[in-house]
Design a protein around this motif. Structure first.
Motif, PDB file in Angstrom:
ATOM      1  N   VAL A 105       0.844  -1.198   0.000  1.00  0.00           N
ATOM      2  CA  VAL A 105       0.000   0.000   0.000  1.00  0.00           C
ATOM      3  C   VAL A 105       0.879   1.247   0.000  1.00  0.00           C
ATOM      4  N   VAL A 106       1.962   1.190   0.780  1.00  0.00           N
ATOM      5  CA  VAL A 106       2.920   2.306   0.842  1.00  0.00           C
ATOM      6  C   VAL A 106       4.314   1.734   0.613  1.00  0.00           C
ATOM      7  N   VAL A 107       5.064   2.369  -0.270  1.00  0.00           N
ATOM      8  CA  VAL A 107       6.442   1.936  -0.548  1.00  0.00           C
ATOM      9  C   VAL A 107       7.363   3.151  -0.476  1.00  0.00           C
ATOM     10  N   GLU A 108       8.655   2.866  -0.543  1.00  0.00           N
ATOM     11  CA  GLU A 108       9.639   3.952  -0.465  1.00  0.00           C
ATOM     12  C   GLU A 108       9.474   4.922  -1.626  1.00  0.00           C
ATOM     13  N   GLN A 109       9.244   4.395  -2.842  1.00  0.00           N
ATOM     14  CA  GLN A 109       9.020   5.257  -4.007  1.00  0.00           C
ATOM     15  C   GLN A 109       7.741   4.804  -4.687  1.00  0.00           C
ATOM     16  N   MET A 110       6.705   5.661  -4.634  1.00  0.00           N
ATOM     17  CA  MET A 110       5.402   5.308  -5.194  1.00  0.00           C
ATOM     18  C   MET A 110       5.466   5.330  -6.724  1.00  0.00           C
ATOM     19  N   PRO A 111       4.543   4.622  -7.402  1.00  0.00           N
ATOM     20  CA  PRO A 111       4.513   4.636  -8.869  1.00  0.00           C
ATOM     21  C   PRO A 111       4.255   6.042  -9.409  1.00  0.00           C
ATOM     22  N   ILE A 112       4.801   6.327 -10.574  1.00  0.00           N
ATOM     23  CA  ILE A 112       4.657   7.637 -11.212  1.00  0.00           C
ATOM     24  C   ILE A 112       3.981   7.437 -12.557  1.00  0.00           C
ATOM     25  N   LEU A 113       2.901   8.205 -12.813  1.00  0.00           N
ATOM     26  CA  LEU A 113       2.170   8.123 -14.073  1.00  0.00           C
ATOM     27  C   LEU A 113       3.002   8.784 -15.173  1.00  0.00           C
ATOM     28  N   ILE A 114       3.283   8.032 -16.229  1.00  0.00           N
ATOM     29  CA  ILE A 114       4.077   8.544 -17.346  1.00  0.00           C
ATOM     30  C   ILE A 114       3.223   9.528 -18.139  1.00  0.00           C
ATOM     31  N   GLY A 115       3.729  10.757 -18.301  1.00  0.00           N
ATOM     32  CA  GLY A 115       2.993  11.796 -19.023  1.00  0.00           C
ATOM     33  C   GLY A 115       2.139  12.652 -18.117  1.00  0.00           C
ATOM     34  N   GLY A 116       1.931  12.221 -16.882  1.00  0.00           N
ATOM     35  CA  GLY A 116       1.149  13.013 -15.938  1.00  0.00           C
ATOM     36  C   GLY A 116      -0.346  12.830 -16.104  1.00  0.00           C
ATOM     37  N   ILE A 117      -1.082  13.395 -15.147  1.00  0.00           N
ATOM     38  CA  ILE A 117      -2.539  13.255 -15.156  1.00  0.00           C
ATOM     39  C   ILE A 117      -3.171  14.025 -16.317  1.00  0.00           C
ATOM     40  N   GLN A 118      -2.509  15.114 -16.798  1.00  0.00           N
ATOM     41  CA  GLN A 118      -3.066  15.906 -17.892  1.00  0.00           C
ATOM     42  C   GLN A 118      -3.144  15.085 -19.178  1.00  0.00           C
ATOM     43  N   SER A 119      -2.105  14.282 -19.440  1.00  0.00           N
ATOM     44  CA  SER A 119      -2.135  13.449 -20.649  1.00  0.00           C
ATOM     45  C   SER A 119      -3.254  12.417 -20.577  1.00  0.00           C
ATOM     46  N   LEU A 120      -3.538  11.943 -19.387  1.00  0.00           N
ATOM     47  CA  LEU A 120      -4.618  10.962 -19.216  1.00  0.00           C
ATOM     48  C   LEU A 120      -5.973  11.635 -19.400  1.00  0.00           C
ATOM     49  N   GLN A 121      -6.117  12.864 -18.878  1.00  0.00           N
ATOM     50  CA  GLN A 121      -7.393  13.575 -18.995  1.00  0.00           C
ATOM     51  C   GLN A 121      -7.717  13.894 -20.454  1.00  0.00           C
ATOM     52  N   GLN A 122      -6.668  14.129 -21.278  1.00  0.00           N
ATOM     53  CA  GLN A 122      -6.901  14.474 -22.683  1.00  0.00           C
ATOM     54  C   GLN A 122      -7.435  13.296 -23.488  1.00  0.00           C
ATOM     55  N   LYS A 123      -7.194  12.081 -23.034  1.00  0.00           N
ATOM     56  CA  LYS A 123      -7.666  10.896 -23.750  1.00  0.00           C
ATOM     57  C   LYS A 123      -9.139  10.592 -23.469  1.00  0.00           C
ATOM     58  N   ILE A 124      -9.707  11.259 -22.469  1.00  0.00           N
ATOM     59  CA  ILE A 124     -11.086  10.956 -22.061  1.00  0.00           C
ATOM     60  C   ILE A 124     -12.063  11.612 -23.037  1.00  0.00           C
ATOM     61  N   LYS A 125     -13.046  10.828 -23.509  1.00  0.00           N
ATOM     62  CA  LYS A 125     -14.132  11.334 -24.334  1.00  0.00           C
ATOM     63  C   LYS A 125     -15.383  11.431 -23.456  1.00  0.00           C
ATOM     64  N   TYR A 126     -15.925  12.635 -23.375  1.00  0.00           N
ATOM     65  CA  TYR A 126     -17.099  12.860 -22.516  1.00  0.00           C
ATOM     66  C   TYR A 126     -18.292  12.085 -23.083  1.00  0.00           C
ATOM     67  N   PRO A 127     -18.903  11.179 -22.310  1.00  0.00           N
ATOM     68  CA  PRO A 127     -20.056  10.422 -22.825  1.00  0.00           C
ATOM     69  C   PRO A 127     -21.209  11.369 -23.167  1.00  0.00           C
ATOM     70  N   GLU A 128     -21.883  11.076 -24.299  1.00  0.00           N
ATOM     71  CA  GLU A 128     -22.969  11.932 -24.767  1.00  0.00           C
ATOM     72  C   GLU A 128     -24.130  11.953 -23.781  1.00  0.00           C
ATOM     73  N   MET A 129     -24.414  10.800 -23.153  1.00  0.00           N
ATOM     74  CA  MET A 129     -25.517  10.730 -22.192  1.00  0.00           C
ATOM     75  C   MET A 129     -25.241  11.613 -20.975  1.00  0.00           C
ATOM     76  N   ALA A 130     -23.978  11.589 -20.507  1.00  0.00           N
ATOM     77  CA  ALA A 130     -23.615  12.416 -19.362  1.00  0.00           C
ATOM     78  C   ALA A 130     -23.617  13.892 -19.739  1.00  0.00           C
TER      79      ALA A 130
END
Length: 201
Positions: A105-130
Protein backbone atom coordinates in the motif's frame (compact mmCIF):
# COMPACT_ATOMS: atom_id res chain seq x y z
CA UNK A 1 -124.18 49.81 63.60
CA UNK A 2 -123.39 52.01 66.58
CA UNK A 3 -121.23 49.36 68.18
CA UNK A 4 -119.33 48.90 64.91
CA UNK A 5 -118.62 52.63 64.66
CA UNK A 6 -117.45 52.71 68.27
CA UNK A 7 -115.12 49.78 67.61
CA UNK A 8 -113.60 51.47 64.55
CA UNK A 9 -113.09 54.72 66.47
CA UNK A 10 -111.26 52.94 69.20
CA UNK A 11 -108.99 51.25 66.67
CA UNK A 12 -107.99 54.62 65.13
CA UNK A 13 -106.94 56.15 68.41
CA UNK A 14 -103.07 56.26 68.90
CA UNK A 15 -101.86 53.93 71.55
CA UNK A 16 -98.96 55.20 73.72
CA UNK A 17 -96.96 53.05 75.98
CA UNK A 18 -96.89 54.85 79.29
CA UNK A 19 -93.92 53.95 81.38
CA UNK A 20 -92.12 51.64 79.09
CA UNK A 21 -88.57 52.52 78.38
CA UNK A 22 -86.95 52.04 75.07
CA UNK A 23 -85.02 48.86 75.37
CA UNK A 24 -81.89 48.40 73.39
CA UNK A 25 -81.24 44.88 72.50
CA UNK A 26 -77.59 44.23 72.07
CA UNK A 27 -76.51 40.84 71.30
CA UNK A 28 -73.05 39.90 72.40
CA UNK A 29 -71.23 38.42 69.47
CA UNK A 30 -68.97 35.53 70.07
CA UNK A 31 -65.33 36.11 69.13
CA UNK A 32 -64.13 33.49 66.66
CA UNK A 33 -60.43 32.84 66.65
CA UNK A 34 -59.16 31.48 63.31
CA UNK A 35 -56.31 29.09 63.77
CA UNK A 36 -53.78 28.86 60.97
CA UNK A 37 -53.36 25.27 59.89
CA UNK A 38 -49.86 24.41 58.84
CA UNK A 39 -49.67 22.68 55.49
CA UNK A 40 -47.93 19.36 55.93
CA UNK A 41 -46.35 17.16 53.31
CA UNK A 42 -46.77 13.47 53.29
CA UNK A 43 -43.47 11.75 53.91
CA UNK A 44 -42.52 9.19 51.34
CA UNK A 45 -41.68 5.97 53.00
CA UNK A 46 -39.13 3.70 51.35
CA UNK A 47 -40.55 0.44 50.06
CA UNK A 48 -40.33 -2.48 52.39
CA UNK A 49 -37.30 -4.69 51.76
CA UNK A 50 -38.07 -7.94 49.95
CA UNK A 51 -38.54 -10.94 52.10
CA UNK A 52 -35.57 -13.26 52.17
CA UNK A 53 -36.03 -16.44 50.26
CA UNK A 54 -36.50 -19.44 52.37
CA UNK A 55 -33.94 -22.10 51.47
CA UNK A 56 -35.56 -25.25 50.24
CA UNK A 57 -33.88 -28.45 51.21
CA UNK A 58 -33.04 -30.48 48.12
CA UNK A 59 -32.17 -34.10 48.62
CA UNK A 60 -28.74 -34.83 47.30
CA UNK A 61 -28.14 -38.54 47.15
CA UNK A 62 -25.39 -38.34 44.51
CA UNK A 63 -21.93 -39.01 45.77
CA UNK A 64 -19.07 -37.60 43.73
CA UNK A 65 -16.08 -39.88 43.62
CA UNK A 66 -12.76 -38.38 42.59
CA UNK A 67 -11.37 -40.44 39.76
CA UNK A 68 -7.65 -40.87 39.95
CA UNK A 69 -6.26 -41.22 36.43
CA UNK A 70 -3.80 -43.99 35.95
CA UNK A 71 -0.51 -42.51 34.76
CA UNK A 72 2.08 -44.78 33.32
CA UNK A 73 5.36 -43.14 34.29
CA UNK A 74 7.53 -45.74 32.67
CA UNK A 75 9.49 -44.32 29.77
CA UNK A 76 11.69 -46.33 27.51
CA UNK A 77 14.40 -44.15 25.94
CA UNK A 78 15.31 -46.75 23.32
CA UNK A 79 11.73 -46.91 22.03
CA UNK A 80 10.96 -44.81 18.93
CA UNK A 81 8.36 -42.13 19.43
CA UNK A 82 5.67 -41.87 16.77
CA UNK A 83 4.96 -38.24 15.88
CA UNK A 84 1.40 -37.25 14.82
CA UNK A 85 0.81 -36.57 11.17
CA UNK A 86 0.96 -32.88 10.14
CA UNK A 87 -2.39 -31.27 9.27
CA UNK A 88 -3.29 -31.20 5.58
CA UNK A 89 -2.26 -27.95 3.86
CA UNK A 90 -5.09 -25.46 3.53
CA UNK A 91 -4.91 -24.54 -0.12
CA UNK A 92 -7.51 -21.77 0.18
CA UNK A 93 -5.74 -20.27 3.19
CA UNK A 94 -2.41 -20.30 1.38
CA UNK A 95 -3.93 -18.57 -1.62
CA UNK A 96 -5.49 -15.91 0.61
CA UNK A 97 -2.17 -15.27 2.34
CA UNK A 98 -0.46 -14.90 -1.02
CA UNK A 99 -3.14 -12.47 -2.19
CA UNK A 100 -2.91 -10.44 1.00
CA UNK A 101 0.86 -10.11 0.74
CA UNK A 102 0.82 -9.74 -3.04
CA UNK A 103 1.01 -5.93 -3.10
CA UNK A 104 2.12 -2.96 -1.01
CA UNK A 105 0.00 0.00 0.00
CA UNK A 106 2.92 2.31 0.84
CA UNK A 107 6.44 1.94 -0.55
CA UNK A 108 9.64 3.95 -0.47
CA UNK A 109 9.02 5.26 -4.01
CA UNK A 110 5.40 5.31 -5.19
CA UNK A 111 4.51 4.64 -8.87
CA UNK A 112 4.66 7.64 -11.21
CA UNK A 113 2.17 8.12 -14.07
CA UNK A 114 4.08 8.54 -17.35
CA UNK A 115 2.99 11.80 -19.02
CA UNK A 116 1.15 13.01 -15.94
CA UNK A 117 -2.54 13.25 -15.16
CA UNK A 118 -3.07 15.91 -17.89
CA UNK A 119 -2.13 13.45 -20.65
CA UNK A 120 -4.62 10.96 -19.22
CA UNK A 121 -7.39 13.58 -18.99
CA UNK A 122 -6.90 14.47 -22.68
CA UNK A 123 -7.67 10.90 -23.75
CA UNK A 124 -11.09 10.96 -22.06
CA UNK A 125 -14.13 11.33 -24.33
CA UNK A 126 -17.10 12.86 -22.52
CA UNK A 127 -20.06 10.42 -22.82
CA UNK A 128 -22.97 11.93 -24.77
CA UNK A 129 -25.52 10.73 -22.19
CA UNK A 130 -23.62 12.42 -19.36
CA UNK A 131 -23.23 15.61 -21.42
CA UNK A 132 -26.99 15.83 -22.10
CA UNK A 133 -27.82 15.11 -18.45
CA UNK A 134 -25.28 17.67 -17.22
CA UNK A 135 -23.38 15.09 -15.18
CA UNK A 136 -19.95 16.14 -13.98
CA UNK A 137 -17.73 15.35 -11.03
CA UNK A 138 -14.73 13.34 -9.84
CA UNK A 139 -14.32 9.59 -10.22
CA UNK A 140 -11.80 7.72 -8.04
CA UNK A 141 -10.37 4.49 -9.44
CA UNK A 142 -8.27 2.04 -7.44
CA UNK A 143 -5.93 -0.48 -9.08
CA UNK A 144 -2.61 -2.32 -8.80
CA UNK A 145 0.54 -1.10 -10.55
CA UNK A 146 2.62 -4.22 -11.16
CA UNK A 147 6.39 -4.57 -11.46
CA UNK A 148 6.25 -3.66 -15.18
CA UNK A 149 4.23 -0.47 -14.56
CA UNK A 150 1.01 -1.92 -15.97
CA UNK A 151 -2.45 -1.39 -14.48
CA UNK A 152 -4.18 -4.48 -13.01
CA UNK A 153 -7.67 -4.99 -11.64
CA UNK A 154 -8.99 -1.39 -11.86
CA UNK A 155 -12.32 -0.78 -10.09
CA UNK A 156 -14.43 2.26 -9.19
CA UNK A 157 -14.25 3.51 -5.59
CA UNK A 158 -16.43 6.56 -6.23
CA UNK A 159 -18.42 7.07 -9.43
CA UNK A 160 -20.81 9.59 -10.95
CA UNK A 161 -22.68 7.45 -13.49
CA UNK A 162 -23.92 8.48 -16.92
CA UNK A 163 -21.28 6.34 -18.67
CA UNK A 164 -18.41 8.33 -17.13
CA UNK A 165 -17.31 5.45 -14.91
CA UNK A 166 -16.87 3.07 -17.84
CA UNK A 167 -14.97 5.71 -19.86
CA UNK A 168 -12.61 6.39 -16.95
CA UNK A 169 -11.92 2.66 -16.46
CA UNK A 170 -11.11 2.24 -20.16
CA UNK A 171 -8.64 5.14 -20.13
CA UNK A 172 -6.94 4.06 -16.88
CA UNK A 173 -6.41 0.51 -18.19
CA UNK A 174 -4.25 1.97 -20.99
CA UNK A 175 -2.14 4.11 -18.61
CA UNK A 176 1.56 3.38 -18.09
CA UNK A 177 3.47 3.93 -14.83
CA UNK A 178 6.99 3.86 -13.56
CA UNK A 179 6.70 0.97 -11.07
CA UNK A 180 6.96 1.57 -7.35
CA UNK A 181 10.24 0.66 -5.65
CA UNK A 182 10.82 -0.98 -2.29
CA UNK A 183 14.48 -1.43 -1.24
CA UNK A 184 15.54 -0.66 -4.78
CA UNK A 185 13.46 -3.30 -6.56
CA UNK A 186 10.10 -2.88 -8.36
CA UNK A 187 7.07 -4.22 -6.49
CA UNK A 188 3.31 -4.37 -6.88
CA UNK A 189 1.65 -1.29 -5.34
CA UNK A 190 -1.99 -0.39 -4.72
CA UNK A 191 -2.76 3.00 -6.26
CA UNK A 192 -5.76 5.38 -6.40
CA UNK A 193 -6.24 7.87 -9.22
CA UNK A 194 -8.86 10.67 -9.55
CA UNK A 195 -10.41 11.36 -12.97
CA UNK A 196 -12.35 14.64 -13.32
CA UNK A 197 -15.28 15.12 -15.70
CA UNK A 198 -16.15 18.79 -16.19
CA UNK A 199 -18.42 20.34 -18.80
CA UNK A 200 -17.05 23.40 -20.59
CA UNK A 201 -19.11 25.92 -22.58
Amino acid sequence: MISLLVFLGIMKLPIKSGGEKNLRLTEQQEAVNMEQIEQTKQKERPPAPPRPQVPVAVPNDEVIIDEIPSINAELNINEAIELPLPPPPDQEGEENNEEEEDFFVVVEQMPILIGGIQSLQQKIKYPEMARKAGIEGRIIIQFIVNERGEVENPHIIRGIGGGCDEEALQVVQQAKFKPGLQRGRPVRVQYSLPIVFKLTG
